[in-house]
Design a protein around this motif. Sequence first.
Motif, mmCIF file in Angstrom:
data_model
loop_
_atom_site.group_PDB
_atom_site.id
_atom_site.type_symbol
_atom_site.label_atom_id
_atom_site.label_comp_id
_atom_site.label_asym_id
_atom_site.label_seq_id
_atom_site.Cartn_x
_atom_site.Cartn_y
_atom_site.Cartn_z
ATOM 1 N N TYR A 16 52.103 15.502 -33.370
ATOM 2 C CA TYR A 16 53.138 14.472 -33.304
ATOM 3 C C TYR A 16 54.367 14.960 -32.553
ATOM 4 N N GLU A 17 54.753 16.194 -32.737
ATOM 5 C CA GLU A 17 55.884 16.741 -31.988
ATOM 6 C C GLU A 17 55.592 16.723 -30.494
ATOM 7 N N ILE B 129 46.726 7.846 -29.571
ATOM 8 C CA ILE B 129 48.169 7.708 -29.810
ATOM 9 C C ILE B 129 48.808 6.928 -28.673
ATOM 10 N N ASP B 130 48.344 7.142 -27.441
ATOM 11 C CA ASP B 130 48.856 6.361 -26.313
ATOM 12 C C ASP B 130 48.552 4.881 -26.488
ATOM 13 N N VAL C 263 57.002 4.908 -36.840
ATOM 14 C CA VAL C 263 57.107 5.879 -37.925
ATOM 15 C C VAL C 263 55.739 6.106 -38.550
ATOM 16 N N LEU C 264 55.620 7.245 -39.221
ATOM 17 C CA LEU C 264 54.396 7.585 -39.928
ATOM 18 C C LEU C 264 54.721 8.598 -41.000
ATOM 19 N N ASP C 265 53.780 8.761 -41.888
ATOM 20 C CA ASP C 265 53.849 9.776 -42.937
ATOM 21 C C ASP C 265 52.883 10.880 -42.556
ATOM 22 N N VAL C 266 53.366 12.109 -42.468
ATOM 23 C CA VAL C 266 52.495 13.240 -42.170
ATOM 24 C C VAL C 266 52.724 14.307 -43.226
ATOM 25 N N PHE D 198 57.497 12.700 -31.400
ATOM 26 C CA PHE D 198 57.954 12.331 -32.730
ATOM 27 C C PHE D 198 58.881 13.416 -33.248
ATOM 28 N N ASP D 199 59.900 13.009 -33.990
ATOM 29 C CA ASP D 199 60.747 13.984 -34.670
ATOM 30 C C ASP D 199 61.032 13.472 -36.078
ATOM 31 N N HIS D 200 61.577 14.329 -36.889
ATOM 32 C CA HIS D 200 61.820 13.981 -38.291
ATOM 33 C C HIS D 200 62.867 12.874 -38.385
ATOM 34 N N TRP D 201 62.595 11.943 -39.272
ATOM 35 C CA TRP D 201 63.480 10.798 -39.486
ATOM 36 C C TRP D 201 63.432 10.492 -40.975
ATOM 37 N N GLY D 202 64.209 11.225 -41.720
ATOM 38 C CA GLY D 202 64.162 11.088 -43.175
ATOM 39 C C GLY D 202 63.016 11.874 -43.760
ATOM 40 N N GLU D 203 62.795 11.699 -45.027
ATOM 41 C CA GLU D 203 61.682 12.365 -45.694
ATOM 42 C C GLU D 203 61.139 11.429 -46.762
#
Length: 175
Positions: free
Chosen positions: A159-160, A127-128, A145-148, A164-169
């Motif tokens: 991811y947290e 990830i780095d 962004v990614l889909d998890v 990473f944090d939620h950005w839409g769905e």
Amino acid sequence: MLAPATHTRMSIRPYDPASDADALWALKRAFETGLGANTGSDEKESRYADKLTDDYREGYLEWVDRCVAHDERSVQVAVADDGPDSALTGYVFVLPDSHAYIWDAAVLNEIYVDEPFRGTGVADALIDAAVSAVREQDLPLERLVLDVDRENDRAQAFYERHGFDHWGELVAREL
């Protein structure tokens, strides 16, 4: 499969289509079958496994090659330096910036670590490497962004932990 040492010596490098294609495909198959098996119903597992045909393999590897031709760091692999034949233990695939308008951001398409190497720092290193690569991309929005899958608690926590944090769905429908 290579067994991880307590402190696996490992490096991250760009994917080499000439030498890594078979190993990348083996990891991709495990990624896909793991998605189906661990985050849904038997039907989901079957759908993911059924798509992994020879034609899909060929198309996937051609697409990887096109992305890598645009930016060699689109696909980076983790290599166990202390194992036989320097086996691949994982990979990360970020779309090149030519795809940035998909979500107006860099897109983390896939990250996968072979199961025996989970919890050894391989995913952190991947990830780095991905973040480092996309920081150099020309992006409409400075975001990765990614889909998890919401049922994948381990991935959500990973991811947290990496900011990473939620950005839409993301929503989908059958075709």
